[in-house]
Design a protein around this motif. Structure first.
Motif, PDB file in Angstrom:
ATOM      1  N   MET A   1      41.976  14.209  71.037  1.00 32.59           N
ATOM      2  CA  MET A   1      43.407  14.202  71.345  1.00 32.59           C
ATOM      3  C   MET A   1      44.111  13.040  70.651  1.00 32.59           C
ATOM      4  O   MET A   1      45.213  13.201  70.129  1.00 32.59           O
ATOM      5  CB  MET A   1      43.622  14.144  72.848  1.00 32.59           C
ATOM      6  N   ALA A   2      43.463  11.876  70.637  1.00 30.56           N
ATOM      7  CA  ALA A   2      44.053  10.713  69.966  1.00 30.56           C
ATOM      8  C   ALA A   2      44.274  11.009  68.485  1.00 30.56           C
ATOM      9  O   ALA A   2      45.334  10.716  67.930  1.00 30.56           O
ATOM     10  CB  ALA A   2      43.155   9.493  70.148  1.00 30.56           C
ATOM     11  N   ARG A   3      43.275  11.600  67.867  1.00 29.95           N
ATOM     12  CA  ARG A   3      43.369  11.929  66.441  1.00 29.95           C
ATOM     13  C   ARG A   3      44.468  12.969  66.203  1.00 29.95           C
ATOM     14  O   ARG A   3      45.290  12.819  65.306  1.00 29.95           O
ATOM     15  CB  ARG A   3      42.009  12.434  65.956  1.00 29.95           C
ATOM     16  N   ASP A   4      44.497  14.027  67.011  1.00 26.99           N
ATOM     17  CA  ASP A   4      45.487  15.091  66.834  1.00 26.99           C
ATOM     18  C   ASP A   4      46.917  14.599  67.046  1.00 26.99           C
ATOM     19  O   ASP A   4      47.832  15.038  66.360  1.00 26.99           O
ATOM     20  CB  ASP A   4      45.219  16.246  67.805  1.00 26.99           C
ATOM     21  N   LEU A   5      47.098  13.717  68.027  1.00 26.84           N
ATOM     22  CA  LEU A   5      48.438  13.264  68.370  1.00 26.84           C
ATOM     23  C   LEU A   5      48.849  11.988  67.642  1.00 26.84           C
ATOM     24  O   LEU A   5      49.999  11.560  67.738  1.00 26.84           O
ATOM     25  CB  LEU A   5      48.545  13.043  69.881  1.00 26.84           C
TER      26      LEU A   5
END
Length: 168
Positions: free
Chosen positions: A132-136
């Protein structure tokens, strides 16, 4: 099968999801609502779009038995993502009278609502905090806090997800 080349389909799905995350977070400038028109299916494939109006979230609410989530999902005047953002991120409401959260959050906290939506679906599809950190494009710690904030609001979902992971 709609597409003979599953690898191409997976790449296309990934690109489309990235566009959706950016749109949900309000990071896509207004006027670019036709982003999907720039995505073309690879030869021999067809793109199919469908919106089941949060059917996956409604299903997990029922399967988990989380009363908070069921209550929000069953009320057509309420919005899960707005309420999640308001509660999980401790959003401020000026004055003493509680506004209609659906409208208030959409107007004043659209970015936070987008993060809540990304978190809801991320949890549903078993994304890790790192993913999620990478995607957002946010720090890992923030993604962890978003996930925990969701679980604080919907503890029955946290228990259900844990049981499903343990069963695998």
């Amino acid at each position: 099968a709609l597409c003979k080349n599953q690898e191409e389909l997976a790449k296309l799905k990934w690109k489309t999801e990235k566009l959706e995350v950016l749109k949900d977070l309000g990071l896509v400038p207004k006027g670019l609502h036709k982003l999907r028109s720039i995505v073309q299916a690879p030869p021999g494939c067809v793109i199919i779009g469908a919106d089941y109006s949060q059917a996956e979230l409604f299903t997990v609410a029922r399967l988990s038995g989380d009363e908070n989530m069921i209550e929000v999902m069953e009320d057509p005047l309420r919005d899960l993502h707005s309420e999640t953002a308001f509660k999980a991120f401790n959003l401020d409401v000026p004055g003493t009278e509680m506004p209609n959260l659906k409208d208030y959050v959409a107007k004043n906290y659209s970015y936070e609502r987008g993060k809540a939506k990304a978190t809801s679906f991320g949890i549903l599809y078993q994304k890790s905090a790192g993913s999620m950190a990478r995607d957002l494009g946010i720090p890992f710690v923030e993604a962890e806090e978003m996930i925990q904030g969701f679980y604080d609001v919907y503890p029955g979902v946290e228990e259900y997800v844990a049981l499903q992971r343990a069963a695998v």
